[in-house]
Design an enzyme around this catalytic site. Structure first.
Site, PDB file in Angstrom:
ATOM      1  CG  ASP A 138      -0.859   0.063   2.451  1.00  0.00           C
ATOM      2  OD1 ASP A 138       0.887  -0.133   2.358  1.00  0.00           O
ATOM      3  OD2 ASP A 138      -0.913  -0.500   3.555  1.00  0.00           O
ATOM      4  CG  ASP A 183      -1.801  -5.711   4.465  1.00  0.00           C
ATOM      5  OD1 ASP A 183      -1.079  -6.174   2.945  1.00  0.00           O
ATOM      6  OD2 ASP A 183      -1.403  -5.280   5.170  1.00  0.00           O
TER       7      ASP A 183
END
Ligand code: ADP
Length: 353
Positions: A107, A134
């Site tokens: 991310d 995730d």
């Protein structure tokens, strides 16, 4: 394929993960297939700023599909967080006639990619490469499956020694914000208890469970703990707490650590990386940008980078129930059991308090 793009750059950024090489290979070879030039950019965003990149052909990526890590190297690049750094990065891309970018990373890397794309209207597609699994918008990230296999292999070995010495092992695995590795590897390795960041069950519940385990005649146990579990204690403190409260347990701690990042990628990760690499290049060639390649229900899809970095993929709550049913509870209750999982465990711990 409406193809305005002439040269694509590919980089790996942030934490490395098994499968990144397979993704780079797929990007390079898909470019060759579509007669588009491809540049490998070294050390993530740092390579863009240092103009550290080279033209790649099909042979440049031979013999890497089976290798862990990343041949392009990865780096955490502070300069790319500055407007000046990103300006230099853009100038170097233009200098090399690169007009599209594939970023393999997590991310943080996607946040950088999104900012860069907006500032320079530069076409970017992301491929999710992180062992933590995730990232929102994809069921799987590259490296997660391999990491799971590494963890269950480690726990299997720990179990051998645990049962030989009647010990309780607390095994810490990766996962500061997400319990995917702990929950799945815990079930896969038959752990008695699994502590994850998504669930705040407290240490009392753990003690209760271990007491039951002992009563049922079990002499050795494995408790899997994600790094970011919600007890507020580290694994060594958890171990002392158990020893202080349940003196009949001889407790040992094992931190699986950095080996989870490395290793030969599993077949699943290689195939996923290959598919995502092809899809990323073809998406760029179809004039898509600012998107991440995700896999949902076996189908590759594009997902806005902005959404991907906003949230975390959710834990599969049914797995918590599976873990409950298959752990010690089944040795203690005949049906119908009060094991209906989380809810009943929460009630149990509330009653105790
Ligand atoms: P990951 O991609 O595994 O989450 P990081 O969070 O370390 O790893 O991010 C990788 C790189 O992405 C950073 O070193 C930095 O160069 C870039 N990056 C992360 N966040 C930003 C940001 N807010 N602005 C610009 N670049 C960023």
């Amino acid at each position: 394929m409406t193809n305005k793009i002439k040269n694509i750059g590919v980089l790996t950024s942030g934490g490395d993960s098994p499968g990144m090489n397979a993704a780079v290979r797929a990007v390079v070879r898909t470019c060759v297939f579509h007669n588009v030039g491809c540049y490998g950019i070294y050390q993530g965003y740092q390579g863009l700023i240092d103009n550290n990149m080279e033209s790649m052909n099909a042979r440049s990526v031979k013999d890497i599909i089976n290798k862990g890590g990343t041949i392009l190297k990865s780096a955490r690049c502070l300069e790319f967080r500055t407007t000046e750094g990103r300006k230099t990065a853009h100038e170097n891309l233009i200098k090399n006639n690169i007009d599209g970018l594939v970023v393999v990373g997590g991310d943080g890397s996607f946040t950088g990619a999104m900012i860069f794309q907006k500032e320079f209207n530069f076409p970017v597609i992301g491929i999710p490469g992180t062992i933590d699994n995730d990232i929102q918008g994809t069921r799987f990230t590259l490296g997660y499956d391999t990491a799971l296999n590494t963890v269950i292999d480690a726990i299997d070995k720990i179990r051998d020694t645990a049962s030989s010495h009647n010990r309780l092992f607390i095994v810490e695995v990766m996962g500061r914000d997400a319990g995917h590795i702990a929950l799945n590897a815990g079930i896969g390795a038959g752990a008695e208890e699994i502590l994850i960041p998504e669930e705040n069950m407290g240490l009392d519940r753990l003690l209760e469970s271990l007491k039951r385990s002992e009563k049922s005649g079990k002499s050795s146990s494995i408790v899997v703990v994600a790094e970011g579990d919600k007890t507020g204690e580290n694994v060594f403190e958890i171990a002392s707490y158990i020893e202080n409260n349940l003196p009949y347990y001889e407790v040992r701690v094992s931190v699986v650590g950095h080996m989870q990042w490395g290793g030969t990628p599993s077949c699943f990760d290689r195939v996923l990386a290959s598919r995502m690499g092809v899809f990323a290049v073809e998406s760029l060639l179809e004039n898509n940008s600012n998107k991440m390649v995700g896999i949902i229900d076996e189908t590759l899809k594009l997902f806005p980078l902005e959404e991907a970095i906003k949230g975390k993929s959710q834990i599969n709550e049914n797995l918590i129930r599976v873990s409950d049913i298959l752990s010690i509870y089944c040795l203690l209750y005949t049906s119908p059991s009060p094991r209906d999982s989380r809810a009943s465990r929460m009630q149990a711990s509330a009653v105790k308090k």
